[in-house]
Motif scaffolding. Sequence first.
Motif, PDB file in Angstrom:
ATOM      1  N   SER A  47       0.782  -1.120  -0.013  1.00  0.00           N
ATOM      2  CA  SER A  47      -0.014  -0.150  -0.043  1.00  0.00           C
ATOM      3  C   SER A  47       0.825   1.259  -0.121  1.00  0.00           C
ATOM      4  O   SER A  47       1.933   1.231   0.479  1.00  0.00           O
ATOM      5  CB  SER A  47      -0.774   0.042   1.264  1.00  0.00           C
ATOM      6  N   MET A  48       0.349   2.281  -0.488  1.00  0.00           N
ATOM      7  CA  MET A  48       1.065   3.624  -0.624  1.00  0.00           C
ATOM      8  C   MET A  48      -0.181   4.660  -0.254  1.00  0.00           C
ATOM      9  O   MET A  48      -1.196   4.638  -0.900  1.00  0.00           O
ATOM     10  CB  MET A  48       1.766   3.529  -1.860  1.00  0.00           C
ATOM     11  N   SER A  49       0.332   5.682   0.334  1.00  0.00           N
ATOM     12  CA  SER A  49      -0.374   7.060   0.517  1.00  0.00           C
ATOM     13  C   SER A  49       0.623   8.106   0.167  1.00  0.00           C
ATOM     14  O   SER A  49       1.801   8.278   0.592  1.00  0.00           O
ATOM     15  CB  SER A  49      -0.371   7.061   2.172  1.00  0.00           C
ATOM     16  N   ILE A  50      -0.142   9.081  -0.447  1.00  0.00           N
ATOM     17  CA  ILE A  50       0.451  10.328  -1.236  1.00  0.00           C
ATOM     18  C   ILE A  50       0.034  11.470  -0.700  1.00  0.00           C
ATOM     19  O   ILE A  50      -1.352  11.533  -0.685  1.00  0.00           O
ATOM     20  CB  ILE A  50       0.630  10.353  -2.687  1.00  0.00           C
ATOM     21  N   ILE A  51       0.659  12.399  -0.085  1.00  0.00           N
ATOM     22  CA  ILE A  51       0.006  13.635   0.146  1.00  0.00           C
ATOM     23  C   ILE A  51       0.362  14.713  -0.841  1.00  0.00           C
ATOM     24  O   ILE A  51       1.616  15.102  -0.909  1.00  0.00           O
ATOM     25  CB  ILE A  51       0.320  14.064   1.574  1.00  0.00           C
ATOM     26  N   ALA A  52      -0.572  15.076  -1.662  1.00  0.00           N
ATOM     27  CA  ALA A  52      -0.405  16.008  -2.984  1.00  0.00           C
ATOM     28  C   ALA A  52      -0.792  17.463  -2.288  1.00  0.00           C
ATOM     29  O   ALA A  52      -1.972  17.611  -2.048  1.00  0.00           O
ATOM     30  CB  ALA A  52      -1.082  15.481  -3.926  1.00  0.00           C
ATOM     31  N   TRP A  77      -1.151  -2.376  -6.071  1.00  0.00           N
ATOM     32  CA  TRP A  77      -0.877  -1.980  -4.850  1.00  0.00           C
ATOM     33  C   TRP A  77      -2.300  -1.093  -4.499  1.00  0.00           C
ATOM     34  O   TRP A  77      -2.879  -0.778  -5.489  1.00  0.00           O
ATOM     35  CB  TRP A  77       0.242  -0.752  -4.687  1.00  0.00           C
ATOM     36  N   LYS A  78      -2.311  -1.043  -3.186  1.00  0.00           N
ATOM     37  CA  LYS A  78      -3.635  -0.158  -2.903  1.00  0.00           C
ATOM     38  C   LYS A  78      -2.982   1.147  -2.588  1.00  0.00           C
ATOM     39  O   LYS A  78      -2.141   1.349  -1.975  1.00  0.00           O
ATOM     40  CB  LYS A  78      -4.141  -0.781  -1.605  1.00  0.00           C
ATOM     41  N   VAL A  79      -3.617   2.304  -3.397  1.00  0.00           N
ATOM     42  CA  VAL A  79      -2.991   3.393  -3.357  1.00  0.00           C
ATOM     43  C   VAL A  79      -4.117   4.427  -3.031  1.00  0.00           C
ATOM     44  O   VAL A  79      -5.334   4.558  -3.382  1.00  0.00           O
ATOM     45  CB  VAL A  79      -2.534   3.895  -4.598  1.00  0.00           C
ATOM     46  N   LYS A 123      -0.829   2.969   8.367  1.00  0.00           N
ATOM     47  CA  LYS A 123      -0.540   1.707   7.876  1.00  0.00           C
ATOM     48  C   LYS A 123      -0.128   1.426   6.574  1.00  0.00           C
ATOM     49  O   LYS A 123       0.074   0.134   6.274  1.00  0.00           O
ATOM     50  CB  LYS A 123      -2.283   1.475   8.086  1.00  0.00           C
ATOM     51  N   SER A 124       0.187   2.354   5.868  1.00  0.00           N
ATOM     52  CA  SER A 124       0.786   2.356   4.485  1.00  0.00           C
ATOM     53  C   SER A 124       2.381   1.715   4.519  1.00  0.00           C
ATOM     54  O   SER A 124       2.851   2.069   5.550  1.00  0.00           O
ATOM     55  CB  SER A 124       0.667   3.543   3.596  1.00  0.00           C
ATOM     56  N   ASP A 125       2.620   0.934   3.573  1.00  0.00           N
ATOM     57  CA  ASP A 125       4.053   0.570   3.342  1.00  0.00           C
ATOM     58  C   ASP A 125       4.995   1.528   2.863  1.00  0.00           C
ATOM     59  O   ASP A 125       5.959   1.806   3.285  1.00  0.00           O
ATOM     60  CB  ASP A 125       4.060  -0.438   2.528  1.00  0.00           C
ATOM     61  N   VAL A 126       4.275   2.671   2.211  1.00  0.00           N
ATOM     62  CA  VAL A 126       5.148   3.811   1.736  1.00  0.00           C
ATOM     63  C   VAL A 126       4.406   4.975   1.894  1.00  0.00           C
ATOM     64  O   VAL A 126       3.073   5.004   1.400  1.00  0.00           O
ATOM     65  CB  VAL A 126       5.347   3.541   0.108  1.00  0.00           C
TER      66      VAL A 126
END
Length: 204
Positions: A40-45, A68-70, A197-200
């Motif tokens: 999983s990956m979370s991005i803050i834009a 991946w879950k994004v 909880k995200s891996d990235v």
Amino acid sequence: MPSTAENITDNAQLDAWLDSRLDELLPAKLEEIDASKTPSMSIIATKGTLDWAYPPFILASTAAALGWKVDIFFTFYGLLLLKKELDANVSPLGNPAMPMKMPFGPKWFQDFDWPMPNLLMAGVPGFEKVATGLMKKTFKNKGVATVEELRSLCLEADVNMIACQMTVDVFGFSPDEFIPEITDYVGATSFLPVARKSDVCLFI
């Protein structure tokens, strides 16, 4: 050391046997669990200019293509990337690392880095529009998808795009201004547990 639990005669031997078995089995089990987990990956834009619009959508679409879950949390100026009418520009002013390339002419002309002093960029009316046009043309010549196309790819790949409710309120936006696929309007309190909880986790 006893090879089976049946041959153990005291607690010390039992502890030693258990430690040995755990050392033997646990790494393989943890590796198996990790391999079966969906990354999983979370991005803050946070930015809404053309040059900063590409990284979150490229990374998100690539990760989604890999299974991946994004999740992308669009906040402050990054929220503009969710508008129906996407009008992202690029400003070379204050961005000395940005190369000024010409998307036309012979190869030597296109490969040349054109030095643009800040005074010139700030003083020439419409220079930002010119820079935006040059970047779009350069990307097109190189076969790079547009921001709109990348955003559509993310939506098709089930990337979860989240709008920051506080930013919507502060800037006076209406949900009608955003693409209809955006249904989550939440604050940092709701997004942070997802990011935790995200891996990235990336801040862009």
